[in-house]
Motif scaffolding. Sequence first.
Motif, PDB file in Angstrom:
ATOM      1  N   ASP A  31       0.819  -1.212   0.000  1.00 16.33           N
ATOM      2  CA  ASP A  31       0.000   0.000   0.000  1.00 16.33           C
ATOM      3  C   ASP A  31       0.851   1.259   0.000  1.00 16.33           C
ATOM      4  O   ASP A  31       0.529   2.251  -0.671  1.00 16.33           O
ATOM      5  CB  ASP A  31      -0.926  -0.003   1.219  1.00 16.33           C
ATOM      6  N   ILE A  32       1.951   1.258   0.749  1.00 18.66           N
ATOM      7  CA  ILE A  32       2.834   2.426   0.785  1.00 18.66           C
ATOM      8  C   ILE A  32       3.443   2.669  -0.596  1.00 18.66           C
ATOM      9  O   ILE A  32       3.524   3.808  -1.077  1.00 18.66           O
ATOM     10  CB  ILE A  32       3.934   2.231   1.853  1.00 18.66           C
ATOM     11  N   ALA A  33       3.878   1.589  -1.237  1.00 23.75           N
ATOM     12  CA  ALA A  33       4.509   1.734  -2.550  1.00 23.75           C
ATOM     13  C   ALA A  33       3.527   2.280  -3.584  1.00 23.75           C
ATOM     14  O   ALA A  33       3.844   3.209  -4.345  1.00 23.75           O
ATOM     15  CB  ALA A  33       5.068   0.391  -3.011  1.00 23.75           C
ATOM     16  N   PHE A  34       2.316   1.729  -3.615  1.00 27.58           N
ATOM     17  CA  PHE A  34       1.338   2.201  -4.595  1.00 27.58           C
ATOM     18  C   PHE A  34       0.901   3.635  -4.292  1.00 27.58           C
ATOM     19  O   PHE A  34       0.714   4.441  -5.213  1.00 27.58           O
ATOM     20  CB  PHE A  34       0.125   1.269  -4.624  1.00 27.58           C
ATOM     21  N   THR A  70       1.413   8.698   8.706  1.00 27.03           N
ATOM     22  CA  THR A  70       0.192   7.885   8.729  1.00 27.03           C
ATOM     23  C   THR A  70       0.482   6.459   9.165  1.00 27.03           C
ATOM     24  O   THR A  70      -0.261   5.870   9.968  1.00 27.03           O
ATOM     25  CB  THR A  70      -0.463   7.899   7.340  1.00 27.03           C
ATOM     26  N   HIS A  71       1.558   5.877   8.659  1.00 26.14           N
ATOM     27  CA  HIS A  71       1.885   4.501   9.052  1.00 26.14           C
ATOM     28  C   HIS A  71       2.277   4.412  10.528  1.00 26.14           C
ATOM     29  O   HIS A  71       1.828   3.494  11.232  1.00 26.14           O
ATOM     30  CB  HIS A  71       3.031   3.968   8.192  1.00 26.14           C
ATOM     31  N   LEU A  72       3.087   5.334  11.004  1.00 27.42           N
ATOM     32  CA  LEU A  72       3.545   5.269  12.399  1.00 27.42           C
ATOM     33  C   LEU A  72       2.383   5.455  13.360  1.00 27.42           C
ATOM     34  O   LEU A  72       2.299   4.758  14.387  1.00 27.42           O
ATOM     35  CB  LEU A  72       4.628   6.321  12.646  1.00 27.42           C
ATOM     36  N   THR A  73       1.488   6.376  13.074  1.00 28.06           N
ATOM     37  CA  THR A  73       0.338   6.583  13.968  1.00 28.06           C
ATOM     38  C   THR A  73      -0.579   5.369  13.963  1.00 28.06           C
ATOM     39  O   THR A  73      -1.120   4.986  14.998  1.00 28.06           O
ATOM     40  CB  THR A  73      -0.439   7.835  13.548  1.00 28.06           C
ATOM     41  N   ARG A  74      -0.734   4.739  12.788  1.00 27.49           N
ATOM     42  CA  ARG A  74      -1.572   3.526  12.744  1.00 27.49           C
ATOM     43  C   ARG A  74      -0.915   2.380  13.496  1.00 27.49           C
ATOM     44  O   ARG A  74      -1.575   1.637  14.235  1.00 27.49           O
ATOM     45  CB  ARG A  74      -1.818   3.135  11.286  1.00 27.49           C
TER      46      ARG A  74
END
Length: 821
Positions: A31-34, A70-74
């Motif tokens: 998801d991060i890559a796309f 966004t990733h770190l908070t999730r």
Amino acid sequence: MTDSPRRTGATGTTTRVRPHALVPDRHAWTDIAFTTALAVVALTAFGTSFTGSAYLVVGVLGVVVAVVVTHLTRAAGWPVVSAVVICLGLFFLLGGPLCLRSLGDTSVLPGATTLARVADQAVFGWKDLLTTLPPVDGDGPLLVLPWMSGLLAGLVGLALAHLPVRRVWLSAALPVLAMTAVLSGAIVLGVRHPQSLLLQGSVFAALALAWLAVRARRASVSVQGGSTSWVRSAGAVAMVVLAAGLALPASGWVGDERAVARNWVEPPFDIGRYPSPLAGFRKYIDLRGRNDPANVHDKVLLDVEGVEPGTRVRFATMDRYDAMVWGASDNALPGPADDAFQRVSSTIDNPVEGDEVEVSVTLGEGWTGVWLPTVGALQSMRFETADARAKADIFRYNLATSTAVVPSGLAPGDRYSFTAVQPDDELTDETVGSAEQSWPLPPGAAFIQGPTEKWTEGAGADPMDRVLAAAEHLRTEGKYSDGVGRTERVHVAGHSVSRLSDEFVNAPQIVGNDEQYAATMALIANDIGVPARVVLGAEVPEGGRITGREVAAWVELRAADGSWKTLPTDAFMSRTPPADQVPETNTPMSGTVIPPPNPIPPPSDAGEQSDADLKERKATRKKPEEEEDEGLIADLPGWVGIIVTYVGAPLLLLVLLLGAVVGLKAWRRHRRRSAGSPSARFVGAWRELVDHARDLGQVVPLGPTVTRREQSVGIVSDRAAVLARRADGFVFGPSVPEASAAATYWESIDAERRAMSQEVGRWQRVRAAISLRSLRRTSSPPSSDADPAPSARVTPAPGRVATSAGRVRRLADWRSRRAPD
């Protein structure tokens, strides 16, 4: 999360150890890559709006920052709003050094000035971008827009990728739709010509479809149905190729014009498009019997009601000299003065001290143009002609110069009313000039410095006294001539540098009319240090009827308190004709005639016209049918074009793709029904029932060793077992079946397919019609389409045929699991 293997020493077994929660797993990396790739492609749409590549660097940094936050908070278990707050803080914290090239007012944190500039560009930057001729400076403050777009793209894209949604298709499509919206927004803010059709079209579509397929497969229940991964990949590639093939002809139907906001957002009003009214002053003079259709000396210009005789009516204020003409301009005053021609409503916020008047004006036969005569400082305006609404929509007013403009133009018979405040603008002995060098002399106007010094030698140091001394010198030493008499035609029109220098102030005799005197007086005042401007207008006579003979030009001087005081025409211009008559000769005139600029046709009542509109009007004439069709399209609102382009085209492409799936299934059904032999028709009919069951989501066993009776167990149908036995009986029977028996069997299959569809909801029937499950290549069917030998019979292996009770139980289980419509 991906697990790393760890071997225990005691037992020798291998266990899976989960890495740290902050490390992305395989799905998160995907998801991060796309998200990053799609955001970068979307940001390239700004390429035609900015110079250089700084916009892309800043935008990609925004994407990376937002994705990491966004990733770190999730991963930490925080709510989505925490990522929004952190990104908002980073937007202001890093906006100064990245976009404004400034660290702010302190060494570490941005100060109030930097924060205010970042916020201002975030809110109003889009307007500056759309109203600036592209490409704009790639190192300027407008970099805030790609910086903000990158943050939004990374935040929204990755947040929606992890948003829990019950519906599988919506969960897969949400982040892809978000990134598509980012691309659409960047395109709308761009220009008509795309930066790269390959990037914004093919590459973005391929990435979006690939991400959509990955997310759909991840979110849906895995139903292999005997197919392999490479087969599914090949099918995905085929769908992309089909989409591209259909998109190419569909794009021709939509049109080649990109719908961008720049086509509808109106740029700042340019008053410089209209010729200076002072340059056409000689249309108001007395021609002494000569005939000129353009002359309005004896024609009625205005009928004014509501003011006392002697009141000055302002036609236009000219506050900028460009060495050719005095003309009206925007933002001529320094500082925060509201000096621009801007749209105003019927009530105008224009606080001025003075006497309020209510005035009504009717334009006479001699009035044409865009300038709207007014009195004092307007407080309200009301148009009373048939096209009153159209004029009110485009009416513009300059608060600083008290000048009004109707860009669509005015015509005899137009009537309007307004309330205004008449300020105290009389110049007295106590008036103190502002004494500021506001407007430096333009190049070539330095000729006025010598005469100014000479004419004001004994006036002292007070700027206003020096201005009045120069005015007195002009009045006493100058002579008046309109250049109409036979011996006066050497005194030509115009107020360019050459006309005012060699043929006026430096000539053996100063000769001219209001045009030359007012233009020179304003230059002298500016050279002394008192800001000045030229006003064209008239004094209201008895009865309120103004003709061309009342038109005059005067000068306004800026006082120390910021107000403007009137220097009347009689204070610097004499009415005495030239003393020495110069005989008329055949030699060319020494002066250079500077005619007024060619008037630009005023825009239509619908609003101001751009250069592109004027060019389109001059294009080759089209056929009547084409003009009629284009007229119908032009009558549609602008938002219709946007919807057709950015909503209608994708919907059309989607409908074409789904229609292709339905059509392919119909062609397959026709081919099976019309097979060469009756036995092959029986086989095709049974395969049609199996494919229908698979499209409905039922798990039907496939493979070369699976019989029809075994497949009937997986089909949720009361008659599946009976139909399977009938097919076996005819296919493997002792004789070749009749064509009529095959037709009857197809009717039974069609009836059973309809019954199976009635058992599910409407939405599930639609999904079955466009499902791709039955189109996937599978291994060989239980019996081939070839007509088998009449004597061939297959006996099912013992224990492989499900019992009737098992079939009923499976039917009940499937119906209980079926989601309601």
